[in-house]
Structure formats: C-alpha cells, structure tokens
Design a protein around this motif. Structure first.
Motif, PDB file in Angstrom:
ATOM      1  N   ASP A   9     -10.561   1.202   1.348  1.00 36.01           N
ATOM      2  CA  ASP A   9     -10.243   1.768   2.728  1.00 36.01           C
ATOM      3  C   ASP A   9      -9.539   0.829   3.556  1.00 36.01           C
ATOM      4  O   ASP A   9      -8.585   1.315   4.080  1.00 36.01           O
ATOM      5  N   ARG A  10      -9.996  -0.268   3.191  1.00 34.68           N
ATOM      6  CA  ARG A  10      -9.336  -1.281   4.566  1.00 34.68           C
ATOM      7  C   ARG A  10      -7.801  -1.550   4.103  1.00 34.68           C
ATOM      8  O   ARG A  10      -7.228  -1.773   5.024  1.00 34.68           O
ATOM      9  N   LEU A  11      -7.634  -1.722   2.870  1.00 34.64           N
ATOM     10  CA  LEU A  11      -6.189  -1.868   2.448  1.00 34.64           C
ATOM     11  C   LEU A  11      -5.392  -0.681   2.791  1.00 34.64           C
ATOM     12  O   LEU A  11      -4.240  -0.784   3.460  1.00 34.64           O
ATOM     13  N   LEU A  12      -5.827   0.608   2.841  1.00 37.15           N
ATOM     14  CA  LEU A  12      -5.162   1.869   3.078  1.00 37.15           C
ATOM     15  C   LEU A  12      -5.016   1.914   4.728  1.00 37.15           C
ATOM     16  O   LEU A  12      -3.917   2.450   5.098  1.00 37.15           O
ATOM     17  N   THR A  13      -5.877   1.218   5.333  1.00 42.24           N
ATOM     18  CA  THR A  13      -5.811   1.307   6.752  1.00 42.24           C
ATOM     19  C   THR A  13      -4.667   0.504   7.157  1.00 42.24           C
ATOM     20  O   THR A  13      -4.089   0.472   8.215  1.00 42.24           O
ATOM     21  N   ALA A  14      -4.080  -0.668   6.304  1.00 44.44           N
ATOM     22  CA  ALA A  14      -2.736  -1.527   6.729  1.00 44.44           C
ATOM     23  C   ALA A  14      -1.587  -0.496   6.834  1.00 44.44           C
ATOM     24  O   ALA A  14      -0.781  -1.020   7.587  1.00 44.44           O
ATOM     25  N   VAL A  45       0.808  -1.446   0.014  1.00 47.06           N
ATOM     26  CA  VAL A  45       0.236   0.032  -0.009  1.00 47.06           C
ATOM     27  C   VAL A  45       0.849   1.087   0.012  1.00 47.06           C
ATOM     28  O   VAL A  45       0.558   2.407  -0.588  1.00 47.06           O
ATOM     29  N   HIS A  71      -7.784  11.064   3.974  1.00 46.93           N
ATOM     30  CA  HIS A  71      -7.899   9.560   4.575  1.00 46.93           C
ATOM     31  C   HIS A  71      -6.785   9.329   5.817  1.00 46.93           C
ATOM     32  O   HIS A  71      -7.515   8.872   6.864  1.00 46.93           O
ATOM     33  N   PHE A  72      -5.588   9.770   5.741  1.00 41.32           N
ATOM     34  CA  PHE A  72      -4.964   9.310   6.910  1.00 41.32           C
ATOM     35  C   PHE A  72      -4.690  10.457   8.086  1.00 41.32           C
ATOM     36  O   PHE A  72      -4.717  10.292   8.888  1.00 41.32           O
ATOM     37  N   LEU A  94      -5.072  -9.381   5.172  1.00 42.36           N
ATOM     38  CA  LEU A  94      -5.837  -8.652   6.409  1.00 42.36           C
ATOM     39  C   LEU A  94      -6.878  -9.374   7.007  1.00 42.36           C
ATOM     40  O   LEU A  94      -7.246  -8.973   7.996  1.00 42.36           O
TER      41      LEU A  94
END
Lengths: 215, 168
Positions: free
Chosen positions: B59-64, A149, A168-169, A214
């Motif tokens: 979104d879930r990927l970015l959270t990684a 990512v 987002h972050f 994940l």
C-alpha cells in the motif's frame, strides 16, 4: 428511463450500503450528491457545469493517466467523458446509478477502448517519458519510487489494472467498483488479488530500495 | 455463509488473508460486513499482524504514485462544450427584433381581420425574406458555411425565444 453508458449499455444494478464501502455504495436517486448540479445544468446554469467539472475532472484525469500512462490521452478521455455527460445531463433522471459511478464507467470503457486499439495496431504502451529534470535528495528518490510503481502498474493486465485503479486510487468501494466494471464483487476481488500479487512480484526485487526511498 | 451468519464469528485466517490480498491493509477499504471481524482478528493474531504488515508495505509503495492535475486547457475545453440555456444576445437586439415581430404581427392581423395563424405565417415568411436578403453577399466571403436560410431561422428563433434545448 434507463441510464446508458458511453457504449449504449444500460448501467447495471446499484450498489448496496457500505461506508467507504457504504458511502460509495449509495443508490443514485435523490441521495446522489450530483443531482442538484445536474438539474441546474439541465436549466443551462454555467456555474453548475463548472462546479461539476471541478468536482470530478481531477479524478477522471487521474484514472485515465493510471490506465493509459499518458497525460495527453488521459485528458482526451476526460474530455470525451464529459462530452457524454453533457449529452446525458439534460435528461438525467434519479433512480439509477449515481452520476459519479456512471462517469467512472464511461471513463473506464473509453480507456479500455484505447488500450484495445493500441493492441490492434501493435503499439507499445504510449506513456509519457520520465521527466529528466533534476530533483535533489528525497524528492528525487520519491520520484524514482513513483516511476517504478507506475511502470509496474502499466505492466498489469488491463482489467486487473482497472480494478486496482478504481479501488485503491479512485477509492471506490468494492460494490461501486464492481458496478463500474460490470462484474460481481467476487470477480472484482479476484482481479484485485491477482493484480496486487503481480505488483508485489514486480516490485519485490526493489522493495527494500523503494521503501528506503520513502523513508 | 451469509453476512448475517458470518457476523459475530471469528474470521478464519484464510479469509483475512484474502481480504488483504484484494483490498490491502487499510480497514476502510475492507468489505463493510467483514470489517469488524477482520479487525478483531488483527488485534489478537500474530499471524494476521504479519500478513497485515506485508500488505501495508505494498500500500505504501502504491501511495508514491501521484497523478498529474488536469490542465487549465482541458477544463476550459470541457466547459466550452457544456450545455447552455438561452444565450444572452447582444444588448438591444432582442428588443429590436421583438419590436419588429410585434409590429409585423400587429399590421398583418389588423389588415387580415384577426386571422392570426395566417398572419403569423406570413410574418415569418417576410422575416425570412428580409433576413435572407440581408445576408446575401455577406456570407460568401466569410469562414462560416452557414446558409442564408439557417441564419434566418436563427433570427426567427431569437424573435420567438425558442428554447434550443426543448427537444431534449
């Protein structure tokens, strides 16, 4: 007094209300949660300086790391950002931007300056090399996901990356992120949409594998 | 269409898709004025739900991605550069210098019949001379490049309690 960013530009108009949306879009002025600390800093209160740093340093380093891909450079940016903050703090007046918005704007501009210099000298991305220490099982998978990512994020055009990092972050509201980048909300949406679309393309082939990592 | 006009009307699926494209699947990230309409559409539209599921995967990927914490060194360096008020001088130094200053002022103003401005100026000159004399021979071998005159000004500022940030 006009509040100026690290490049000497006047920070533009202020956010309008909106929850995360709203929270981030608060006007500066007396509602700025950093204002009491800034007043104490202006009076030479070292504890207030430490409190302000502890409140914002992690987020500024995170922003720099995601923009530049290097922890060392991210910390350099954070240090430069706070040096400018210390110059501003004694004369800070409420009524303009929130201090956090201003801080993000200085940091983003410093990151963009560094990326520009990299281009000018023909350097590739100077990110940290992936760690090679072994991690068992799930941790290893999660690290692999994170690295892919991060690598995809680094491939985005700079302003798309900045928009995604901010919204987002850093979890800024759209109005505040647009103010940081000195663009309108519609332009921000366009950058976000193009950036997320590109990320989806970059990660598409690996999506199932990544999602498996994940689970 | 203004936000007011938009309020209360069903959201077109195209606009819903555009919101997901830009802000992702988490409603708190969506524009405030459009959030309620978007959530209403999501609740009833299978097409919206499919779009939402796709956005949620990204979104879930970015959270990684997890950013590193700042080092203790950068925190210390930043705080080292933080603005400071009047620094506390070594214990006793203030009283000693203040006493010297007052003694000089008292002597000079008494002898000069209360002509304080001239007395004060003369006192400063005397202090500068004393301080400069005291530093001769001690700075040349040190690592600091401070001149005797600068050192003297520091002494006078300390004696007068000048606020180093008065100019800000």
């Amino acid at each position: 007094m006009a509040i100026r960013d690290g490049n000497g530009d006047i920070l533009g108009s202020e956010p309008t209300p909106g929850d995360r949306g709203q929270r981030s879009a608060e006007q500066g002025g007396e509602s700025d949660p950093d204002l009491p600390l800034l007043r104490r800093i202006a009076a030479g209160d070292g504890a207030a300086s430490a409190a302000l740093v502890d409140r914002h340093l992690g987020r500024i380093v995170a922003l720099g790391w995601r923009m530049l891909g290097s922890r060392a450079e991210a910390e350099d940016v954070a240090q430069d950002t706070f040096l400018r903050a210390w110059q501003q703090a004694p004369g800070w007046r409420p009524g303009g931007a929130r201090f956090a918005t201003w801080l993000h704007r200085v940091a983003v501009n410093l990151c963009l300056d560094r990326l520009r210099r990299r281009r000018e000298v023909g350097l590739d991305a100077a990110g940290d090399p992936p760690a090679d220490d072994a991690h068992p099982g799930t941790v290893l998978q999660q690290r692999a996901v994170a690295e892919r990512v991060d690598a995809a994020l680094a491939l985005l055009p700079e302003r798309q990356r900045a928009a995604i990092v901010l919204c987002h972050f850093q979890e800024l509201g759209n109005v505040e992120a647009a103010a940081v980048m000195e663009i309108g909300v519609e332009a921000l949406e366009s950058l976000l949409a193009r950036g997320r679309r590109r990320l989806r393309e970059l990660l598409r082939g690996e999506s199932a594998d990544l999602m498996g990592g994940l689970e | 269409m203004s936000e007011r006009e938009r309020h209360g009307r069903p959201m077109p699926i195209d606009r819903f898709a555009a919101i997901l494209d830009a802000y992702g699947a988490e409603p708190p990230r969506w524009p405030t004025a459009e959030r309620a309409a978007a959530q209403s559409l999501l609740a009833v539209s299978p097409e919206a739900q499919a779009l939402h599921a796709s956005a949620a995967r990204l979104d879930r990927l970015l959270t990684a991605s997890v950013a590193p914490a700042p080092s203790a060194a950068v925190r210390a360096a930043i705080l080292q550069a933080a603005p400071r008020g009047i620094q506390a001088p070594p214990s006793g130094a203030v009283e000693t210098l203040r006493g010297l200053w007052q003694a000089l002022l008292g002597t000079l103003t008494g002898e000069l019949g209360g002509w304080r401005p001239a007395g004060a100026a003369l006192g400063v000159a005397l202090l500068l001379g004393v301080a400069a004399g005291g530093t001769v021979g001690t700075q040349s071998s040190g690592t600091r490049s401070t001149t005797a005159a600068e050192e003297s000004v520091d002494f006078v500022q300390l004696a007068l309690f000048d606020d180093a940030y008065a100019e800000f």
